[in-house]
Design a protein around this motif. Structure first.
Motif, PDB file in Angstrom:
ATOM      1  N   TYR A   1       0.824  -1.217   0.000  1.00  0.00           N
ATOM      2  CA  TYR A   1       0.000   0.000   0.000  1.00  0.00           C
ATOM      3  C   TYR A   1       0.854   1.261   0.000  1.00  0.00           C
ATOM      4  N   PHE A   2       1.832   1.324   0.915  1.00  0.00           N
ATOM      5  CA  PHE A   2       2.630   2.545   1.037  1.00  0.00           C
ATOM      6  C   PHE A   2       3.570   2.732  -0.155  1.00  0.00           C
ATOM      7  N   ASN A   3       4.116   1.645  -0.690  1.00  0.00           N
ATOM      8  CA  ASN A   3       4.968   1.776  -1.875  1.00  0.00           C
ATOM      9  C   ASN A   3       4.170   2.302  -3.067  1.00  0.00           C
ATOM     10  N   LYS A   4       2.927   1.864  -3.166  1.00  0.00           N
ATOM     11  CA  LYS A   4       2.073   2.347  -4.256  1.00  0.00           C
ATOM     12  C   LYS A   4       1.781   3.830  -4.083  1.00  0.00           C
ATOM     13  N   ARG A   5       1.499   4.258  -2.842  1.00  0.00           N
ATOM     14  CA  ARG A   5       1.230   5.672  -2.565  1.00  0.00           C
ATOM     15  C   ARG A   5       2.485   6.512  -2.787  1.00  0.00           C
ATOM     16  N   LEU A   6       3.635   5.999  -2.364  1.00  0.00           N
ATOM     17  CA  LEU A   6       4.884   6.749  -2.525  1.00  0.00           C
ATOM     18  C   LEU A   6       5.255   6.910  -3.997  1.00  0.00           C
ATOM     19  N   ALA A   7       4.933   5.887  -4.802  1.00  0.00           N
ATOM     20  CA  ALA A   7       5.226   5.975  -6.234  1.00  0.00           C
ATOM     21  C   ALA A   7       4.423   7.064  -6.922  1.00  0.00           C
ATOM     22  N   GLN A   8       3.294   7.452  -6.310  1.00  0.00           N
ATOM     23  CA  GLN A   8       2.438   8.495  -6.878  1.00  0.00           C
ATOM     24  C   GLN A   8       2.900   9.896  -6.498  1.00  0.00           C
ATOM     25  N   CYS A   9       3.854   9.990  -5.554  1.00  0.00           N
ATOM     26  CA  CYS A   9       4.370  11.298  -5.134  1.00  0.00           C
ATOM     27  C   CYS A   9       5.310  11.847  -6.212  1.00  0.00           C
ATOM     28  N   ASP A  10       5.194  13.139  -6.480  1.00  0.00           N
ATOM     29  CA  ASP A  10       6.043  13.772  -7.494  1.00  0.00           C
ATOM     30  C   ASP A  10       7.508  13.806  -7.076  1.00  0.00           C
ATOM     31  N   ASP A  11       7.743  13.922  -5.759  1.00  0.00           N
ATOM     32  CA  ASP A  11       9.108  14.058  -5.255  1.00  0.00           C
ATOM     33  C   ASP A  11       9.260  13.162  -4.031  1.00  0.00           C
ATOM     34  N   SER A  12      10.293  12.324  -4.027  1.00  0.00           N
ATOM     35  CA  SER A  12      10.508  11.410  -2.899  1.00  0.00           C
ATOM     36  C   SER A  12      10.837  12.155  -1.615  1.00  0.00           C
ATOM     37  N   ASP A  13      11.218  13.452  -1.722  1.00  0.00           N
ATOM     38  CA  ASP A  13      11.538  14.254  -0.539  1.00  0.00           C
ATOM     39  C   ASP A  13      10.413  15.226  -0.182  1.00  0.00           C
ATOM     40  N   SER A  14       9.252  15.077  -0.826  1.00  0.00           N
ATOM     41  CA  SER A  14       8.140  15.986  -0.567  1.00  0.00           C
ATOM     42  C   SER A  14       7.549  15.735   0.817  1.00  0.00           C
ATOM     43  N   GLU A  15       6.752  16.700   1.290  1.00  0.00           N
ATOM     44  CA  GLU A  15       6.112  16.550   2.599  1.00  0.00           C
ATOM     45  C   GLU A  15       5.180  15.346   2.612  1.00  0.00           C
ATOM     46  N   GLN A  16       4.467  15.120   1.502  1.00  0.00           N
ATOM     47  CA  GLN A  16       3.556  13.981   1.433  1.00  0.00           C
ATOM     48  C   GLN A  16       4.329  12.667   1.554  1.00  0.00           C
ATOM     49  N   ALA A  17       5.459  12.552   0.837  1.00  0.00           N
ATOM     50  CA  ALA A  17       6.267  11.338   0.907  1.00  0.00           C
ATOM     51  C   ALA A  17       6.837  11.139   2.312  1.00  0.00           C
ATOM     52  N   THR A  18       7.253  12.244   2.929  1.00  0.00           N
ATOM     53  CA  THR A  18       7.793  12.159   4.296  1.00  0.00           C
ATOM     54  C   THR A  18       6.733  11.651   5.262  1.00  0.00           C
ATOM     55  N   ARG A  19       5.509  12.184   5.146  1.00  0.00           N
ATOM     56  CA  ARG A  19       4.422  11.741   6.038  1.00  0.00           C
ATOM     57  C   ARG A  19       4.094  10.262   5.819  1.00  0.00           C
ATOM     58  N   LEU A  20       4.089   9.820   4.558  1.00  0.00           N
ATOM     59  CA  LEU A  20       3.801   8.418   4.274  1.00  0.00           C
ATOM     60  C   LEU A  20       4.874   7.503   4.863  1.00  0.00           C
ATOM     61  N   ASN A  21       6.133   7.892   4.705  1.00  0.00           N
ATOM     62  CA  ASN A  21       7.216   7.084   5.269  1.00  0.00           C
ATOM     63  C   ASN A  21       7.148   7.033   6.791  1.00  0.00           C
ATOM     64  N   GLN A  22       6.797   8.158   7.410  1.00  0.00           N
ATOM     65  CA  GLN A  22       6.687   8.191   8.870  1.00  0.00           C
ATOM     66  C   GLN A  22       5.535   7.307   9.348  1.00  0.00           C
ATOM     67  N   LYS A  23       4.403   7.349   8.634  1.00  0.00           N
ATOM     68  CA  LYS A  23       3.260   6.526   9.020  1.00  0.00           C
ATOM     69  C   LYS A  23       3.588   5.044   8.859  1.00  0.00           C
ATOM     70  N   LYS A  24       4.256   4.701   7.771  1.00  0.00           N
ATOM     71  CA  LYS A  24       4.662   3.317   7.538  1.00  0.00           C
ATOM     72  C   LYS A  24       5.596   2.848   8.652  1.00  0.00           C
ATOM     73  N   SER A  25       6.545   3.713   9.033  1.00  0.00           N
ATOM     74  CA  SER A  25       7.489   3.364  10.096  1.00  0.00           C
ATOM     75  C   SER A  25       6.774   3.179  11.432  1.00  0.00           C
ATOM     76  N   ARG A  26       5.804   4.064  11.740  1.00  0.00           N
ATOM     77  CA  ARG A  26       5.070   3.943  13.001  1.00  0.00           C
ATOM     78  C   ARG A  26       4.275   2.643  13.059  1.00  0.00           C
ATOM     79  N   ARG A  27       3.655   2.266  11.945  1.00  0.00           N
ATOM     80  CA  ARG A  27       2.868   1.035  11.923  1.00  0.00           C
ATOM     81  C   ARG A  27       3.769  -0.190  12.113  1.00  0.00           C
ATOM     82  N   ARG A  28       4.940  -0.155  11.497  1.00  0.00           N
ATOM     83  CA  ARG A  28       5.870  -1.269  11.659  1.00  0.00           C
ATOM     84  C   ARG A  28       6.376  -1.356  13.097  1.00  0.00           C
ATOM     85  N   THR A  29       6.704  -0.199  13.685  1.00  0.00           N
ATOM     86  CA  THR A  29       7.162  -0.187  15.076  1.00  0.00           C
ATOM     87  C   THR A  29       6.083  -0.734  16.003  1.00  0.00           C
TER      88      THR A  29
END
Length: 426
Positions: free
Chosen positions: A234-262
């Motif tokens: 799910y998160f890889n699919k959402r991240l692939a839709q982000c225009d920039d891997s360093d964008s705020e949206q990508a950062t929030r998605l990575n943080q949410k993914k990390s929190r769920r894994r933790t």
């Protein structure tokens, strides 16, 4: 109950964020620059003589570099130590056959340096628990005429009082993507229970079943990784839709993914420790996954195909083992790590080692003693026997049923806990 001193890390918010953010930014940027200098230096040494410098060698070489003095000396040492450890980890993976492993990269996005974590050891900070303040030292290059430190006012969670801990070993300034926070690494005296029993359990960690458990009495359990695979897709699919891997949206998605894994790791480790208490286990034996390779037929890393690889690497297994260890300590349970060498190929009953015994992923059949077992459970039992050999290895009887048909626990999305497969709603 007995008392024991253990290491704990407590996270605190910074109350005067606006006043100290710029200074912390300067330190975070400087840590990234020093990392890059060290990265370039190691690359040159590697290209010339095929050697990765130890962190003390790297520190001695770069002490005279101007970037070294941007941080307190102990903070600079820690940056270079992390870099050397990262390179050593990469080299270990490559040496063990992981061709997909890449060396540590530079900390730079275009012309911008990200904010790296800055670690302050005992000489780099001064803690005032009466007024909840901590002084963080700057490097000589960043000191100005009126201040050589950053005074942070912190707020810990209600259940944490730093004035009651044995000692604070380190303070870390960590950029969350939105603001800075502090992490206090402390020695804490805790009360631990007496061991619930003298039995042992083996734990085999992997990617298909994140954990397989083999108890001394023959009972076994599996913890499939379905929910994290779903998250990863799910998160890889959402991240692939982000225009920039360093964008705020990508950062929030990575943080949410990390929190769920933790959360998953915390919940699983807590559940396993509770099961050990119920089963009167006193020792948990975990396979050491240094240089892990998912053992398919060709000993290559497992590939999950077009739906995306689950990016669980050695750090994730190390993180889980750390969580399992400190939760087990509270219940008086010891955690031991042993080598996983040949545990997936050897029969846990007769000891015969043969690659062909693993007839397919998930099934192990021994052509010598006719054992039929779940392959991951067989590995877990071999891991357990490295600390506590079973009667089966001495000619005793061991039921195929428990090994071949383990209990299965799934992460229940509705309750946020683990439950038997027939009860889980996920």
């Amino acid at each position: 109950m007995a008392k024991q001193v253990v290491t704990r890390t407590y996270t605190a918010s910074i109350r005067n964020q606006q006043q100290v953010a710029d200074d912390l930014d300067s330190l975070g940027f400087s840590a990234s620059k020093l990392w890059n200098v060290g990265r370039w230096t190691i690359s040159r040494v590697w290209d010339e003589i095929d050697y990765i410098p130890e962190h003390d060698e790297l520190t001695a070489y770069l002490k005279s570099h101007e970037r070294y003095d941007d941080l307190h000396s102990q903070s600079s040492q820690r940056v270079l130590q992390e870099l050397a450890e990262a390179f050593t980890g990469w080299y270990t993976k490559r040496r063990n056959g992981d061709t997909r492993a890449n060396p540590p990269g530079y900390r730079k996005h275009g012309d911008d340096h990200p904010r790296s974590t800055v670690t302050f050891k005992n000489k780099g900070f001064k803690l005032d628990t009466q007024y909840n303040r901590v002084r963080l030292s700057k490097g000589s290059n960043l000191k100005d005429y009126w201040s050589d430190f950053i005074l942070c006012e912190y707020q810990t969670p209600p259940d944490v009082d730093l004035s009651t801990v044995e000692s604070v070993q380190q303070v870390r300034a960590v950029w969350t993507g939105e603001e800075w926070e502090l992490q206090f690494v402390c020695n804490v005296e805790i009360e631990v229970s007496e061991a619930p029993g003298e039995k042992t359990v083996g734990v085999d960690l992997g990617i298909n079943n994140f954990a397989a458990l083999a108890y001394e009495d023959g009972h076994s359990e599996l913890y499939p990784l379905n929910c994290l695979k779903q998250d990863d897709y799910y998160f890889n699919k959402r991240l692939a839709q982000c225009d920039d891997s360093d964008s705020e949206q990508a950062t929030r998605l990575n943080q949410k993914k990390s929190r769920r894994r933790t959360h998953y790791f915390h919940t699983l480790s807590k559940h396993i420790v509770q099961r050990c208490v119920e089963e009167e286990v006193g020792t948990i034996v975990v396979g050491d996954l240094s240089g892990i390779r998912e053992d398919g037929e060709d000993d290559e890393s497992k590939d999950w195909g077009t739906h995306g690889n689950l990016d669980l690497h050695s750090w994730a297994f190390d993180r889980f083992t750390d969580l399992l260890t400190y939760k087990a300590e509270m219940e008086g349970i010891t955690v031991e790590e042993v080598s996983e060498q040949d545990t997936s190929k050897s029969c846990s009953c007769c000891g015969r080692k043969r690659d062909a015994n693993r007839v397919e992923r998930g099934l192990y059949v021994c052509d010598e003693c006719e054992l039929v077992a779940n392959a991951d459970v067989n590995g877990a039992e071999n891991i357990r026997q490295k600390v506590s050999p079973s009667l089966a290895c001495d000619g005793g009887d061991r039921s195929n049923g428990w090994l071949a048909q383990p209990s299965v626990y799934l992460f229940d999305l509705e309750s946020g806990c683990f439950a038997p497969r027939e009860q889980a709603t996920s």
